[in-house]
Design an enzyme around this catalytic site. Structure first.
Site, PDB file in Angstrom:
ATOM      1  N   LYS A  50       0.833  -1.210   0.000  1.00  0.00           N
ATOM      2  CA  LYS A  50       0.000   0.000   0.000  1.00  0.00           C
ATOM      3  C   LYS A  50       0.865   1.257   0.000  1.00  0.00           C
ATOM      4  O   LYS A  50       0.574   2.223  -0.703  1.00  0.00           O
ATOM      5  CB  LYS A  50      -0.923   0.007   1.216  1.00  0.00           C
ATOM      6  CG  LYS A  50      -2.057  -1.004   1.167  1.00  0.00           C
ATOM      7  CD  LYS A  50      -2.868  -0.985   2.456  1.00  0.00           C
ATOM      8  CE  LYS A  50      -3.956  -2.024   2.470  1.00  0.00           C
ATOM      9  NZ  LYS A  50      -4.719  -2.035   3.745  1.00  0.00           N
ATOM     10  N   ALA A  77      -1.083   1.297   6.300  1.00  0.00           N
ATOM     11  CA  ALA A  77      -1.244   0.301   7.366  1.00  0.00           C
ATOM     12  C   ALA A  77      -2.197  -0.780   6.915  1.00  0.00           C
ATOM     13  O   ALA A  77      -2.995  -0.589   5.989  1.00  0.00           O
ATOM     14  CB  ALA A  77      -1.760   0.964   8.644  1.00  0.00           C
ATOM     15  N   ASP A  78      -2.107  -1.914   7.571  1.00  0.00           N
ATOM     16  CA  ASP A  78      -3.039  -2.998   7.305  1.00  0.00           C
ATOM     17  C   ASP A  78      -3.320  -3.745   8.600  1.00  0.00           C
ATOM     18  O   ASP A  78      -2.406  -3.966   9.405  1.00  0.00           O
ATOM     19  CB  ASP A  78      -2.486  -3.974   6.267  1.00  0.00           C
ATOM     20  CG  ASP A  78      -3.554  -4.939   5.783  1.00  0.00           C
ATOM     21  OD1 ASP A  78      -4.389  -4.527   4.959  1.00  0.00           O
ATOM     22  OD2 ASP A  78      -3.569  -6.094   6.246  1.00  0.00           O
ATOM     23  N   THR A  79      -4.572  -4.114   8.803  1.00  0.00           N
ATOM     24  CA  THR A  79      -4.997  -4.795  10.027  1.00  0.00           C
ATOM     25  C   THR A  79      -5.730  -6.077   9.682  1.00  0.00           C
ATOM     26  O   THR A  79      -6.574  -6.093   8.781  1.00  0.00           O
ATOM     27  CB  THR A  79      -5.932  -3.886  10.852  1.00  0.00           C
ATOM     28  OG1 THR A  79      -5.250  -2.682  11.188  1.00  0.00           O
ATOM     29  CG2 THR A  79      -6.378  -4.588  12.137  1.00  0.00           C
TER      30      THR A  79
END
Length: 211
Positions: A50, A77-79
């Site tokens: 990203k 960010a990634d969750t």
């Protein structure tokens, strides 16, 4: 100021909370996990991809700015929610959301968030891992929660900062990380890249006042 490669209102709110100015840019990528990919590797890869996609978007729009000595930073960010070693993304339907929530009920799961910051010559990442325990849930309250609409665009089908908070019995880790942007790790990365937060700006003001 930074460029935020995310459309998430929660991440935008969290950046505002720590006094970071940002501009939202697009960062469309394929978010499908690889076969056998574990949660930590997946979220780190997503955050880096990203950030890279956001960087290329920025470069295409403002090549002169990107190549200047005072290079901007792109944050992404990634969750993901992890249970039984499986990556739980956003539910594809209300039925999918119900299955997810009942699977999380009366047990502990992990929430892993990766943060990446990209500049012209540097990419840095941080990882936040939290353990979240849900109380027992009834089918009726799960159905009521689904009808609120809140779970349908959330990893793991719940929002700890919203109505879903009533399901959380215990949290060990980062509340902001479960929301989608761990602020301690994010501030550390931004400081490393020379981007001031609200706290660092106040500290500089106090230091000048003491001179």
């Amino acid at each position: 100021m930074i460029y935020l490669a995310s459309q998430s209102p929660r991440r935008q709110e969290l950046l505002k909370q720590i006094g970071v100015k940002y501009v939202v840019i697009s960062a469309a990528i394929d978010e499908s996990p690889y076969a056998g990919e574990v949660g930590e590797a997946y979220v780190l890869r997503m955050a880096k991809e990203k950030a890279d996609a956001g960087w290329h978007t920025l470069q295409a729009k403002a090549n002169a700015v990107v190549n200047s000595a005072n290079s901007p930073c792109v944050l992404a960010a990634d969750t993901s929610v992890i249970v039984d070693g499986c990556i739980m993304g956003k539910p594809k339907s209300t039925a999918d959301a119900q299955v997810m929530l009942m699977r999380l009920a009366n047990r502990t799961h992990q929430v892993i968030t990766a943060v990446a910051v990209q500049s012209s010559n540097q990419l840095e990442t941080r990882l936040s891992i939290s353990n979240v325990t849900f109380r027992a849930l009834t089918e009726a309250e799960v159905q009521a929660y689904i009808e609120s609409g809140e779970p349908l665009d959330k990893a793991g089908a719940y929002a700890i900062q919203g109505l879903g908070a009533v399901f959380v019995q215990h949290l060990a880790g980062s509340y902001s990380g479960v929301m989608g942007l761990p602020l301690a790790e994010t501030a550390e990365l931004l400081q490393l890249m020379g981007v001031p937060t609200g706290l660092s700006s106040w500290r500089k003001q106090l230091e000048r006042a003491d001179e």
